[in-house]
Motif scaffolding. Structure first.
Motif, PDB file in Angstrom:
ATOM      1  N   ILE A  34     -58.397 -63.323 122.280  1.00  0.00           N
ATOM      2  CA  ILE A  34     -58.162 -64.720 121.888  1.00  0.00           C
ATOM      3  C   ILE A  34     -56.669 -64.961 121.675  1.00  0.00           C
ATOM      4  O   ILE A  34     -56.117 -65.969 122.111  1.00  0.00           O
ATOM      5  N   ASN A  72     -54.293 -67.432 123.794  1.00  0.00           N
ATOM      6  CA  ASN A  72     -53.472 -68.448 123.119  1.00  0.00           C
ATOM      7  C   ASN A  72     -52.001 -68.353 123.525  1.00  0.00           C
ATOM      8  O   ASN A  72     -51.312 -69.368 123.606  1.00  0.00           O
ATOM      9  N   GLY A  86     -58.446 -71.577 116.974  1.00  0.00           N
ATOM     10  CA  GLY A  86     -59.249 -70.447 117.438  1.00  0.00           C
ATOM     11  C   GLY A  86     -58.642 -69.130 116.970  1.00  0.00           C
ATOM     12  O   GLY A  86     -59.351 -68.222 116.513  1.00  0.00           O
ATOM     13  N   ILE A 111     -61.371 -69.800 124.740  1.00  0.00           N
ATOM     14  CA  ILE A 111     -61.086 -69.396 123.359  1.00  0.00           C
ATOM     15  C   ILE A 111     -62.275 -69.717 122.459  1.00  0.00           C
ATOM     16  O   ILE A 111     -62.725 -68.877 121.673  1.00  0.00           O
ATOM     17  N   GLU A 132     -52.947 -77.557 122.641  1.00  0.00           N
ATOM     18  CA  GLU A 132     -52.287 -76.382 122.069  1.00  0.00           C
ATOM     19  C   GLU A 132     -52.816 -76.071 120.672  1.00  0.00           C
ATOM     20  O   GLU A 132     -53.063 -74.913 120.323  1.00  0.00           O
ATOM     21  N   LEU A 141     -58.505 -72.649 129.138  1.00  0.00           N
ATOM     22  CA  LEU A 141     -58.175 -71.631 128.135  1.00  0.00           C
ATOM     23  C   LEU A 141     -58.803 -71.981 126.785  1.00  0.00           C
ATOM     24  O   LEU A 141     -59.324 -71.114 126.082  1.00  0.00           O
ATOM     25  N   ASP A 142     -58.755 -73.265 126.430  1.00  0.00           N
ATOM     26  CA  ASP A 142     -59.375 -73.697 125.168  1.00  0.00           C
ATOM     27  C   ASP A 142     -60.878 -73.400 125.156  1.00  0.00           C
ATOM     28  O   ASP A 142     -61.416 -72.922 124.148  1.00  0.00           O
ATOM     29  N   GLY A 187     -56.194 -74.160 120.400  1.00  0.00           N
ATOM     30  CA  GLY A 187     -56.082 -72.707 120.508  1.00  0.00           C
ATOM     31  C   GLY A 187     -55.618 -72.069 119.204  1.00  0.00           C
ATOM     32  O   GLY A 187     -56.116 -71.013 118.811  1.00  0.00           O
ATOM     33  N   ASP A 188     -54.680 -72.714 118.530  1.00  0.00           N
ATOM     34  CA  ASP A 188     -54.186 -72.178 117.246  1.00  0.00           C
ATOM     35  C   ASP A 188     -55.324 -72.007 116.242  1.00  0.00           C
ATOM     36  O   ASP A 188     -55.371 -71.021 115.503  1.00  0.00           O
ATOM     37  N   LEU A 210     -51.761 -70.239 126.598  1.00  0.00           N
ATOM     38  CA  LEU A 210     -51.833 -71.669 126.264  1.00  0.00           C
ATOM     39  C   LEU A 210     -50.469 -72.173 125.788  1.00  0.00           C
ATOM     40  O   LEU A 210     -49.998 -73.249 126.205  1.00  0.00           O
TER      41      LEU A 210
END
Lengths: 217, 217
Positions: free
Chosen positions: B150, B154, B197, B131, B191, B127-128, B194-195, B157
């Motif tokens: 995105i 997230n 992103g 993203i 985690e 997922l990262d 992703g934030d 995620l």
């Protein structure tokens, strides 16, 4: 025009100091809430973080308006761009204090942290509070000795952070896995708080001296 | 002058895309190094992160020079200031990939992570990577559907991150405390990536629409 500009710069500087002071208070109260499983205090920290975020927005808007209206150059320009970076670091410090308060709330009515680790974290929290207070003073006075002090405080914080992992790896460590998770994240939050303080200290140093030492980043 | 300015903006945009692409590669390789205890690959990720940092510096210098020399206003000004924010987020994503590679190195020749958790982390890492690749595409196309994608990636995620703590709290969890620490920090790094992103996605959305939705921050 020049007078307005100086007033804007002054205002931005004061807002940064205000953010640093609020962040120091946030860490003080967040740690207090975590050590004492004080959920009401935790709620206050969480609510107060919204104010820190608001301050950052206000400061950033002012900085962008100043860039647009005054078209600053050279050191003034770098000062304003630097303020945007510093406000982001301070806002993040507020978030990290909020994370501690959220952990208090999550584990309430239990205490999140086992007693054997509380002494280490208490020292880390005190260093964080000192760092945030020193950042406020540095922003106010531009005394670069304070920037060096902040870096030194952060070294002590890093050493304590490392010692947490030594403690957890020891045979004597008996906490269960969820508590071990809480301990590792708490240590990480306390350690990152100091890193952001150092970022601000380096930025002020750079703005004062014009020299950036990448080996120190 | 206007032509030079457009070329500067174009260059800044391209550097952001380049950073996003490098960050996607960094996460791909960092995860690979961690899953396979591949210390040589980990070293490469750590070395490559210095290049991402260099790209950020270069971009920031260009942005500040553009502010000084061109005195942009309105949407151009916000675009450049926004670029400074986005480069900081992308640089931080690179740091988080580097943290994973450092963990590989720290635990080598052992694998850092217990096999029962590897599937969850592998999904988080994928997922990262998605993203970061989507961020590059969003920066290139300004297609706001990608920004929404995105945010959705997230959410998935975050759900996986939460599931890690459920797994660790389960009676079936038998890993020792240091491994539990590694697991919690790895989950946190994946985690946070992703934030950051999402931060870039929101910034692009704001720059395109002029609207900032604080409830979504």
């Amino acid at each position: 025009m020049r007078k307005v500009f100086q007033a804007d710069l002054q205002q931005i500087g004061e807002e940064l100091i205000e953010m640093a002071n609020q962040v120091a208070v946030a860490m003080d109260r967040a740690w207090e809430s975590l050590a004492n499983a004080d959920v009401e205090l935790a709620q206050e920290v969480i609510a107060a973080d919204a104010k820190i975020d608001f301050l950052q927005n206000q400061l950033d808007e002012r900085a962008i308006d100043t860039l647009a209206l005054q078209g600053p150059v050279a050191s003034d320009l770098r000062m304003i761009v630097g303020s945007l970076r510093m406000s982001a670091s301070l806002e993040r410090m507020g978030d990290l204090a909020r994370h501690l308060a959220q952990l208090t709330r999550l584990r309430f009515p239990s205490r999140a942290l086992p007693s054997e680790i509380t002494g280490t974290f208490s020292q880390m929290a005190q260093l964080d509070i000192q760092i945030a207070q020193a950042v406020a003073k540095l922003l106010d006075t531009r005394d670069l000795q304070i920037a060096r002090d902040i870096i030194e405080l952060n070294h002590r914080l890093d050493a304590l952070h490392a010692s947490v992992f030594t403690q957890v790896a020891d045979e004597a460590w008996t906490a269960n896995a969820p508590t071990t998770v809480d301990v590792s994240l708490t240590s990480r939050y306390l350690e990152r708080f100091g890193d952001h303080g150092v970022s601000v200290a380096r930025k002020v140093t750079y703005l004062v001296t014009g020299e950036w030492d990448p080996s120190e980043v």
